[in-house]
Design a protein around this motif. Structure first.
Motif: not given
Ligand code: SF4
Ligand code: SF4
Ligand code: FES
Length: 233
Positions: A146-154, A200-202, A204-206
């Motif tokens: 489900r991750c869109v690699l937006c990097g909000r979690c990082v 932060a995750c937009p 359902g990835a997290l």
């Molecule tokens: S915030 Fe969620 S969708 Fe964005 S990179 Fe992290 S796990 Fe992926």
């Protein structure tokens, strides 16, 4: 003070503000996905692309482009609607976003954007690689599908919590977010279990374990609230 135009409306911005900041203060909505208040902008998702008339119609990310004197910005046009829908279609084609089977169905910014922008089909072949789901953490789970690699979690983990647990590994479509250089999240020695990355995750990835789909509502605005309340140095 900087003077510019957005959708033919005269707008003022402070030095250091972006086109997105100026638009929001003027009540002009520009869709975003990777951007989150309190986190440094990265211009990763391209949902917020706007057109600069006096730069030969160049497309730039509103979240990562400083407001500049005399800019003539188009935030809404048929061309931009098409570009934003295409960006969304590419995201939906890349990994599995069959919303009906997602823990965040009904509470997902990606799903909301698809509705808002009228994305009713995907024109690209689906890739849908079978990716891991990491549920080793006591409180949270990570579904790479489900991750869109937006990097909000990082950025939430680094900029707000200061734990620096998450990073990106791999390149292009093979990129994955990973904890502590590839360890299962549950064995991370840096994670404090604060949950800021989950909020932060937009998508359902997290997600939070033990919560039903209807309860997975997130509060990404909590990061800006925390930053705002912190004493200034
Ligand atoms: S915030 Fe969620 S969708 Fe964005 S990179 Fe992290 S796990 Fe992926
Ligand atoms: S729970 Fe907190 S410390 Fe752990 S990875 Fe998420 S943001 Fe970082
Ligand atoms: S919100 Fe601006 S590029 Fe993602």
């Amino acid at each position: 003070m900087i003077s510019l135009r957005i959708d033919d409306t005269p707008v003022q911005a402070q030095p250091g503000q972006t086109i997105l900041d100026a638009a929001r203060e003027a009540g002009i909505r520009i869709p975003t996905l990777c951007h989150l208040e309190a986190l440094c902008p990265v211009g990763a998702c391209r949902l917020c692309l706007v057109e600069i008339r006096n730069w030969n119609g160049r497309l730039v990310p509103a979240c990562a482009t400083p407001a500049q004197e005399g800019l003539d910005v188009v935030a809404h046009s048929d061309r931009l609607a098409e570009v934003r829908r295409t960006v969304l279609e590419l995201l939906f084609a890349e990994r599995n976003h069959i919303c009906a089977f997602c823990v965040s169905n009904g509470h997902c910014e990606l799903q909301d954007l698809a509705t808002e922008l009228g994305m009713d089909h995907v024109s690209f072949p689906y890739r849908f690689p079978a990716l891991r789901v990491d549920v080793s953490h006591a409180k949270y789970g990570l579904d790479h599908n489900r991750c869109v690699l937006c990097g909000r979690c990082v950025r939430a983990c680094a900029d707000v919590e200061g734990a620096f647990t998450w990073g990106f590994a791999g390149r292009g479509v093979h990129t994955l977010v990973e904890a502590d250089l590839g360890e299962p999240w549950g064995t991370s020695r840096t994670c404090t279990g604060c949950g800021k990355c989950v909020q932060a995750c937009p998508t359902g990835a997290l997600f939070e374990k033990g919560k039903a789909t209807a309860e997975q509502e997130k509060r990404p605005e909590v990061l800006a609230e925390i930053t705002e309340r912190r004493p200034r140095a």
